[in-house]
Design an enzyme around this catalytic site. Sequence first.
Site, mmCIF file in Angstrom:
data_model
loop_
_atom_site.group_PDB
_atom_site.id
_atom_site.type_symbol
_atom_site.label_atom_id
_atom_site.label_comp_id
_atom_site.label_asym_id
_atom_site.label_seq_id
_atom_site.Cartn_x
_atom_site.Cartn_y
_atom_site.Cartn_z
ATOM 1 N N ASP A 164 12.556 40.156 -14.508
ATOM 2 C CA ASP A 164 12.195 38.927 -15.218
ATOM 3 C C ASP A 164 12.650 39.069 -16.658
ATOM 4 O O ASP A 164 12.054 39.839 -17.433
ATOM 5 C CB ASP A 164 10.680 38.682 -15.163
ATOM 6 C CG ASP A 164 10.212 38.296 -13.751
ATOM 7 O OD1 ASP A 164 10.943 38.576 -12.774
ATOM 8 O OD2 ASP A 164 9.107 37.726 -13.632
ATOM 9 N N LYS A 227 12.088 30.564 -14.694
ATOM 10 C CA LYS A 227 10.649 30.813 -14.829
ATOM 11 C C LYS A 227 10.176 30.198 -16.128
ATOM 12 O O LYS A 227 10.910 30.211 -17.126
ATOM 13 C CB LYS A 227 10.440 32.333 -14.803
ATOM 14 C CG LYS A 227 9.019 32.814 -15.078
ATOM 15 C CD LYS A 227 8.941 34.346 -14.940
ATOM 16 C CE LYS A 227 7.617 34.892 -15.437
ATOM 17 N NZ LYS A 227 7.545 36.358 -15.393
ATOM 18 N N LYS A 263 9.707 29.745 -10.754
ATOM 19 C CA LYS A 263 8.474 30.500 -10.932
ATOM 20 C C LYS A 263 7.710 29.987 -12.141
ATOM 21 O O LYS A 263 8.110 30.233 -13.283
ATOM 22 C CB LYS A 263 8.784 31.991 -11.128
ATOM 23 C CG LYS A 263 7.533 32.855 -11.381
ATOM 24 C CD LYS A 263 7.871 34.336 -11.514
ATOM 25 C CE LYS A 263 6.656 35.153 -11.944
ATOM 26 N NZ LYS A 263 6.969 36.578 -12.141
#
Lengths: 327, 796
Positions: A164, A227, A263
């Site tokens: 991430d 995300k 996400k």
Amino acid sequence: MALNPEHQLASNSSFERVTGADFTPAWFEGYRVNLSATERRATTLMTRRTVKKDWQAAWLAHAITCIDLTTLAGDDTPDRVRRLCAKARQPLRDDIMTALGLDALCVGAVCVYPTMVNHAVKALEGSGVPVASVATGFPAGLMPLSLRLAEIKYAVEHGAQEIDVVITREHVLTGHWSKLYDEIAAMREACGRAHMKTILATGDLQTLGNVYKASMVAMQAGSDFIKTSTGKEAINATLPVSLTMVRALRDFYQKTGQIVGFKPAGGLKNAKDAISWLILMKEELGTRWTRNDLFRLGASSMLGDIERQLEHHITGRYSAANRHALA
Amino acid sequence: MPSIKDIMEKMDYGPAIESDAEVRNWLATHSAGVGHFINGCFVAPEEPMSDVINPANEEVIARLSKAGPDQINAAVKAARAAQPKWASLEGHVRARYLYAIARHVQKKERFLAVLETIDNGKTIRETRDCDIPLVARHFYHHAGWAELLDIEFRGYKPVGVCGQVIPWNFPLLMLAWKIAPALATGNTVVLKPSELTPLTAQAFAEICIEIGLPKGVVNIVHGDGETGALLTGHPDVDKVAFTGSTKVGRLIREQTAGSGKKLSLELGGKSPFIVFEDADQDAAVEGVVDAIWFNQGEVCCAGSRIIVQEGIAESFFARLKARLSTLRIGDPLDKANDVGAIVSRPQLERIQNLLAAGMTEGAVLHSAPGPLPNKGFFCAPGFFTETAPAHRVNREEIFGPIATTLTFRTPEEAVLLANDTRYGLAASIWSQDIDRAIAAAAKVKAGVIWINSTNLFDAGAAFGGYRESGYGREGSRAGLFEYLLPLRSDQLSLRPEPNRECAVTAPNRVHYAAPAINITAKLYIGGKQVRADSGQSYPVMGKNDAVIGHAALGNRKDIRNAVEAAAKVDSWGNIAGHNRAQVLYFLAENLSQRSTEFAELLVQTTGATTKAANSEVEAAIRRCFWYAAYADKFAGALQSTKQRHVTLSLNEPWGVMGLVCPDEMPLLSMLSLILPAIAMGNSVVTIASQSHPLVASTFYQVLETSDIPNGVVNLITGSRDDLAKTLAEHDEVACLWYCGSKAGSTMVEQVSCGNLKAVWTDGGYVRDWLSTREGYGEEYLRRATQVKTVWLPFGE
């Protein structure tokens, strides 16, 4: 808006990994998002759809499979991470599993800092649950690019299957889109086989127009997922921001045929949030996009609430937190 | 029952049915039938009764009485008896009652929502999230007006007994829109709900009892159109308020003509939904969902003509098709359904016939995929492509969940298409460019404009239409005026008929006053002095029956030409109020320079004393100043509605107004009609005093020197009521003020129903043109304008 019927993915369809696209500003330049209309859609999505009884239980159980069970705190220790991993392997009590008629259920991933990756990998061995690591100077990302790329490589070397990354917000706020593209493309390269989720830190980007543009650049640069947040910004995942991102994701798919995951993270605390975001994915993109290879919920405390709701579903009594194992 | 595992795989929505147990119990207690609510009591239900049907499953859920003349008489009588006491209550006390109603609506919100859903077929999501909260909001807002009435509406009184007829598409909400303002302002009501959807009105009557509302203040009678006609035609009803079809609105206009009843009509629409190339297209797609796929499209203000910029049309239609595929249609009690059932089988058949007509004309229908329920009156939502403005589906209200689409090339063409309709209820405009959006909002002829939004309602924002969508407003300050009358003197005297017919030949036994130079009085059309089309003049008699000159004898063609000239004016309403004020001040200057001449003419033509004539001229000059002063001070206001929304209520000119002047005080009365109209930006066709036409022909010389653009003021002389009839019938004239006889008042009201123009008459009673109550004032400004509400959400 949903996908055209001809673009709808079958529920079991597989897809190629994202390769990205050339930097193409025409896909986002001048793109304007109407805030009030986006908010209205986000709000009414939740009043137009609901799931009750068994459907609610099933959706919540499904949500568990999408959770990136996360600990990203300064006081993380190997034991803390091991405890989290144990929960990731067995998110629901056995009796609840039995009552629901389920035999296997794990979370989507465990998400930790790079120095915790090896502990998590060991703890999850054989479970099939991947380890995700934040990297690139999480959460602010204000480190030299070479160090950020090195951090990605470090995490991957220690066994992280998902990375991430955070973006340099400056590039968005100053409109330096090609710099943003180059940076993310370099990160993707550094990830190698590990899947990359690009955190836009939407709370810092402020406007939905910025969110859309940053999403599009991140996808052009080859992100596997986009995300919302690090969890450390003042404003985390919100439905209007998520709606804007999934619309960008739909547009990217319709332009390139490439399938990117989404996400939301940060501020997702309860079972209702899980349902809300699943409804968002289903309504805007279709059912295929609710599976955990395309949808993750970045959360730490949400699981506890889902457990209580599921126990209530089975027993008809409201449950208490201490009846469920700590994460 | 699928297993949890199966559901996890499919991730579908299961059933989520709202419980109707309480409503079933309630219906069981009404199984003997639903009767009328008169004077605080329920009348025992009586045959013949009609069936009330749940359109989602075709079950008979109740039986309904039908009021005949006796019940209507009883209800009106009860309302009449209750009215004086209700009006004399302190505003605060009326506020308490309205507040109690609002509270009780909220306390029963779920019950009312379910009942409405079962009765109407609309989804529980909408009754729960739209209808019922708006009902409560309306009563709260009007509790506030009741409290403030004495301060905010000084100089007004309640109208009296209101007869209100409401439709089936928003049963309880329309009831609230009607009853709340009436009660707040001290009126009492007799309301007739639609016979298709009478049940929430019954529940409302029960709330009236619960909160102890005084007997007779609210009366509810049931029945179909016959009952409605009895109510709207009842001689003791002072005010008629109707929401429904334009067809029935016309009938009511004709029926009430000359009765002196105050009338407000909220009628049909074919509202444009304009999508510019720079719109947030996803937002606009959801806008379509909230416009035409809301309430099964059974919405008078639904955005039913989607007008898209050509370059994005293909992409936009593709998005619409995709969105259709995720709409859920079915059991309206299911909380996850978007579209419920059409209210009745005839209504469904009407929609289906129109859709078939559309396809016959070559339009292509795109409908939501998937099967419809086997039982119930369901219609798949959708939209037409490949329609042309001439197609029937583009002109007629479908009143179902199907929009038409058209494309445009330029903003100008978008507005042209948007305005290509008889109606003018609402419009929705989608663009991220504020300059473009507001420019379009200014040009579209509609009572409500939603920028980047649609179907937003609030008690604080006026709602109502332009053109054949009716007149009068509901909600906000503007809505209250529909239920108030300005205080007037009680001494009413009927206006005498003009002193002579407009005979072309001079009557016998008259003597000519010695003329200096023979004056040829003409008509004044489009800024030019023109001869009458008839080629004739009529003698004008002064005091002692002296023929003091001749006036042009205008006819219907002169009216036609004058209206054409007035309609051609396009800048007068758009220039700054300050500039219009300058013109009015200049008019005052020029008038004052010729004040002696006018005074002498008044003496000569009316036989008034020199003193009276002087004071009339002086008053006329003052009136110029008064309306000049207001020219830049009556633009409208900002309304408090929802957060982060600018909601503007703009006082827009009608366009072309017709003015019919009386004989009394011919200069002052004429100016009292012309000045407010032009100060607000209208252009006018004025029929001057029949008996004193030389005042007008002298006045146009003043106009010519006062920088009034050509066509803004047109003056016609001749036979008042012949000309008035043509003017009242003219479809280009949007508003008519008539100050003539009683019979003439009835006539103009009757013939005005062609285009449903707003008509203001004084019923043939002489006005005191010098008085501040009758001769000038805010009412004139208000009646010279129509309210356009513009909603502008903002934020980035």
